[in-house]
Every structure is written in C-alpha cells, then in structure tokens.
Design a protein around this motif. Structure first.
Motif, short mmCIF file in Angstrom:
data_model
loop_
_atom_site.label_atom_id
_atom_site.label_comp_id
_atom_site.label_asym_id
_atom_site.label_seq_id
_atom_site.Cartn_x
_atom_site.Cartn_y
_atom_site.Cartn_z
N VAL A 270 30.41 51.22 82.96
CA VAL A 270 30.69 50.22 81.91
C VAL A 270 31.50 50.62 80.90
N VAL A 271 32.47 49.54 80.49
CA VAL A 271 33.12 49.88 79.19
C VAL A 271 32.99 48.31 78.45
N SER A 272 33.01 48.77 77.07
CA SER A 272 32.48 47.73 76.33
C SER A 272 33.56 47.37 75.22
N SER A 273 33.75 46.15 74.86
CA SER A 273 34.85 45.78 73.97
C SER A 273 34.05 45.47 72.56
N MET A 274 34.37 46.24 71.69
CA MET A 274 33.86 46.01 70.21
C MET A 274 34.46 44.79 69.66
N GLY A 275 34.44 44.54 68.32
CA GLY A 275 34.69 43.10 67.84
C GLY A 275 36.21 43.17 67.43
#
Length: 531
Positions: A270-275
């Motif tokens: 998984v890769v997550s995008s922050m704000g």
C-alpha cells in the motif's frame, strides 16, 4: 294474619325467582335449537367455511413466502452489470442521467474491448512510449497488474487516470461519494454532466473513452475495516489475482489509519497520500517511509495513531514538507451560526468525517496523485528507484533506551536504592513514538535534532519509585509523560541540576521551554488514551 303471611310470598322472593325462570326458559330454547336439524346444518356449514377460509389464507401465505424467496433469489449480486441506485427522499427511484449517443458508442466499444474484441496493435501503439521507457519485460508486468484505489477525490482520480493511461489493465475503485460542483476544480475527469453521480462510475465512464480495454470493478461504498476482506479481495469477487498494490487516497484520518493497518497486517502493498490541502509548493512534495514524513499535520496524526497500533514504519507515503506561514491558506472555521444550530458533527457527510472546509489549490492534488501513480508504476515493474525508504533509526532508539535505563539506575543509587535487576516500563517502540511524534525529533531546549536522549523532566518525588511487590521483579514506576527529549549534553546538565540537585525546571529554563514541554506533555496524555 299469620295464615295469610304463610301463604303469600314477599316481593323480594318473587324478584329472585324471575331471573331463574328466564334462565330456565333460555336454556330450554338453546336445547331445542341445538337439537334442531336446521341448526346442525348451519353450524356444519359455518365450521366448514371457516376451515376452508383458513386453508385458503394459509395456502396464500405459503405461496407469498415462496414467491418472495424466489424473487430475492432472482436478484443478482451488485457488480459491473447489476448496479443499485439510491432512492430519493420521497422513496422514488433516482433518475439516471440519459446517455448521449457518443457515450453509448464509447460504452459499447469498451464492452467489446474488455471481452477481447479490440486490436492489440492499437493498444501497443497507444502505450508505445511507456513500453519503450520501461522495456518490454517490465511493461508486461504493468499490463498484467491489478491495483485498488480507495478514494476518488482530487488525488485518487488523477492517480487512477495515470495508472490506466500507463497500462494497468485491472483497476478496482472504492468511494462512497458523488461528484460535487465544488470538486470540479481538482477532479481529473469529472464534468458538469457528472455532478450528482457516483465518483466510481464517473471515473470509469470517462476513462473508458481513453483506455477501453481496461477492466474495472466499481464499489460505490465507504471503506470500513469490517468489510476489508471483501473490499480488498482478489479480482472478480475473490476468484482472480491478488491485488498487486493498494492506493490510499482517503482524506479522513480514522478511515485512512484503518486501511493502512489492514493492509500492513494482511501483507498487502500500500502507498498512502498525505494532505494536499493548504499546500502550494510542488517542489516540496516527497516520497518516503511514513516514519520519515515531517511538517505534514495529516501525516503526523496518521503516523502517531499507527505507532499506537504498533506500526512505526514500512508504509510509503507521499507528503509535503511545506510549512504553514503568514498569509498562507488554513483550515476554514465554521461560521458561528452553524455552532448555534447544534452538533457540528452532524454537518459531516458521514459520522467522524470532517465538517470544515479545507482550502485546496486545484493543481496540488494532481501533483500528489501523479506522484503516487509514478511510485506505484515503478514498484510494479521493478524499475530502479530509492523512494519509500525508512529512517532506519532502530539502532538510535536502542541507544536511547539503554541510556534511559542507565539514568534510572543512577537515580536509584543516588536515592540509596539497589538498582540491581531494575527494569523500566518503556519499549523501543515507546522511544520512537516519543522522539518522532511527541517531540518531533528535536530537543525541547535547543531544537537540535542530533545526539538525542530521553530524560525525566522533574525529579521523582521521594526518590525513584521502585515497585518490588513481586518476587524476582523490580521495576521503575516511570511514565511516558515524565520524559522529555534533549541532547546528551543538555541531559547531563539537567540530571546534575534538576534530577539530583533538586532544582525545579522553572529555575533552569525560560518560559518558552516550560510552555513547550507542557504542550508536548498534554499531547502525549491525549494520544496516550488511544494506546
């Protein structure tokens, strides 16, 4: 006189006998009626009618139940071919936007292409630049991959568009929301005609006009951890291949943490995008491990909650190091009249979702989305890159934990207590949590980020408190909120002057340091409640 009294009846006696006579007459009448042949025929007909009616209604109830079960069984599960629409507030079916002839033509072409009725040479020609860059072996890996994108706002829609245009052939989209007019400033493919329609269907429909051969699974629902097994299942409702990558583009912190935890625990990449909200400098966007992300409120909160769940690293994230400043955009407050109306949380789309408006420069979600897609493509194909690496600070945490152990032993000896076998209720994960999350990797005294240690802020009352209630176990009653982060040099003087010398910190440090320590302590008390 006496004879007349004996032969006559009193009025009271006469009154008592009349009901008896009437009862006897009524009883004899019923006996005559019951023995009547006509009455028996009527009674028989009545009983027969009731019995037949009961059988009829019972049979009808059984048939209705069978018919309902058959009807339910005939309804297919919701998928690409069978979809459900929300009812209006009046209980009527939601009107579907009528498709134009061009849209019908595109849908028909996409349907045939997904069934294999499409010239592969056209696909190769359309993707020739990507194939040349990656080389054929890597490109084939990309073509055969399966990616799940959770969240189709500005970041998720641009990421999905980039993945599909680059060659990913199987994509599952998960989002509960609909296209709104205010989202058109940052959405990758939505048009005015799409306002009010589910984002998952909007993205699929628009991208089918560009890459008709891509296979889609659209789930118009909110991410929930208790549905994770189904939402992140293998392709084709669990019958096909396992997801090669999951993209987190959710902007709700609790849902984001639940998704990342689920993927981490189940071995899903998984890769997550922050704000991307309130950001304006694309040169400040980086890809790194979540343990290395800094200056990002969403990243910090997500990272802190994950640490409390035992996850400190191993999740790549896209984040911005841009700092807030004077004149820059900030989270917009709610008007006072909204607070006067009642519970502010009821203004959210869903429970626990933010209700306030987050200012967004339309270009920034696109940069975030393409950065996420770029990282996923490199990961899927094995293309060389150095993004996503963690800090690798385990050795530093071990050293800080060892130094804290030594400090507690020295304080025990100075209080004339035996430190032999003393243990402290602090783990290496606790050290990482305090250093990175509570104190932001800097000394509370000087702000220096190197040669860091943890030390008590105040001298323990009545000396170091040691619990020896259990035979063979001796431990310090140290709490995480007792600790602060300093450099080794600062901690040495602090130990001499405060912990052993008896001076209060207020005498040694200025007001700014005292206030900073108190703020950090309150933060730890708040987030410690989630541990």
């Amino acid at each position: 006189m006496e004879g007349r009294q004996r032969g006559s009846r009193s009025p009271r006696q006469t009154t008592q006998r009349r009901p008896q006579q009437e009862t006897e007459k009524m009883s004899s009448w019923f006996e005559r009626q019951l023995s009547s042949h006509q009455f028996q025929l009527a009674a028989t007909a009545l009983v027969s009618g009731v019995t037949v009616a009961g059988l009829i209604y019972g049979g009808q109830a059984i048939r209705r139940k069978v018919a309902v079960e058959e009807l339910k069984a005939s309804i297919p599960p919701l998928d690409e071919e069978h979809q459900a629409q929300r009812l209006t507030d009046f209980g009527a079916a939601s009107p579907l936007p009528s498709a134009t002839r061009e849209e019908e033509r595109i849908t028909a072409i996409a349907h045939r292409a997904q069934q294999g009725d499409y010239d592969e040479e056209l696909v190769k020609e359309q993707l020739t630049r990507t194939a040349s860059f990656l080389t054929p072996p890597r490109f084939e890996k990309l073509r055969s991959s399966f990616v799940i994108v959770v969240g189709l706002g500005g970041v998720g829609s641009h990421c999905t568009a980039a993945l599909a245009r680059s060659g990913v052939s199987h994509v599952r989209l998960i989002d509960f929301d609909q296209v709104t007019l205010s989202s058109l400033n940052r959405h990758a493919v939505a048009t005015l005609a799409d306002v009010g329609t589910p984002k998952v269907q909007c993205v699929r429909k628009r991208l089918e006009a560009v890459v008709p051969w891509v296979h889609w699974e659209c789930l118009n629902e909110v991410w929930r951890e208790d549905q994770g097994e189904r939402l992140l299942a293998n392709w084709n409702r669990g019958k096909g291949q396992k997801p090669d990558y999951v993209v987190d583009a959710i902007d709700n912190i609790d849902s984001k943490v639940e998704l990342l935890k689920y993927c981490h625990q189940h071995g899903l990449k998984v890769v997550s995008s922050m704000g991307a909200g309130c950001k304006s400098d694309p040169s400040r966007i980086f890809v790194g491990d979540i343990s290395a992300s800094i200056e990002d409120p969403l990243s910090r909160t997500t990272r802190r909650k994950l640490r409390l769940l035992g996850i400190s690293e191993g999740i790549p994230v896209v984040y911005s190091t841009e700092k807030p400043g004077l004149g820059k955009a900030q989270l917009l407050p709610l008007p006072d009249e909204e607070f006067l109306k009642g519970k502010v949380n009821e203004l959210s789309v869903l429970p626990d979702f933010r209700a306030r408006i987050l200012p967004v420069l339309g270009t920034m979600p696109a940069v975030f989305g393409y950065t996420v897609a770029n990282f996923v493509i490199l990961e899927l194909t094995g293309y060389p890159h150095g993004a996503g690496a963690g800090k690798g600070r385990d050795k530093m945490y071990d050293g800080i934990l060892s130094g804290l152990q030594g400090l507690e032993e020295r304080l025990a000896r100075s209080g004339r207590q035996d430190p032999m076998g003393l243990r402290i209720p602090v783990s290496k994960d606790d050290v990482g949590y305090l250093i990175e999350e509570v104190f932001r990797g800097k000394s509370v005294v000087s702000g220096l980020p190197t040669r860091l240690v943890l030390t008590r802020w105040r001298a323990p009352k009545d000396g170091t408190r040691i619990d020896e209630r259990w035979d063979g176990q001796k431990y310090s009653k140290l709490q995480l909120e007792d600790l602060v982060c300093m450099t080794k040099e600062e901690a040495a003087m602090h130990e001499k002057e405060v912990l052993k010398g008896g001076k209060p910190p207020e005498v040694l440090y200025d007001v700014d340091v005292i206030q900073l320590v108190e703020r950090r302590r309150q933060e730890e008390l708040h987030y410690g409640s989630y541990r």
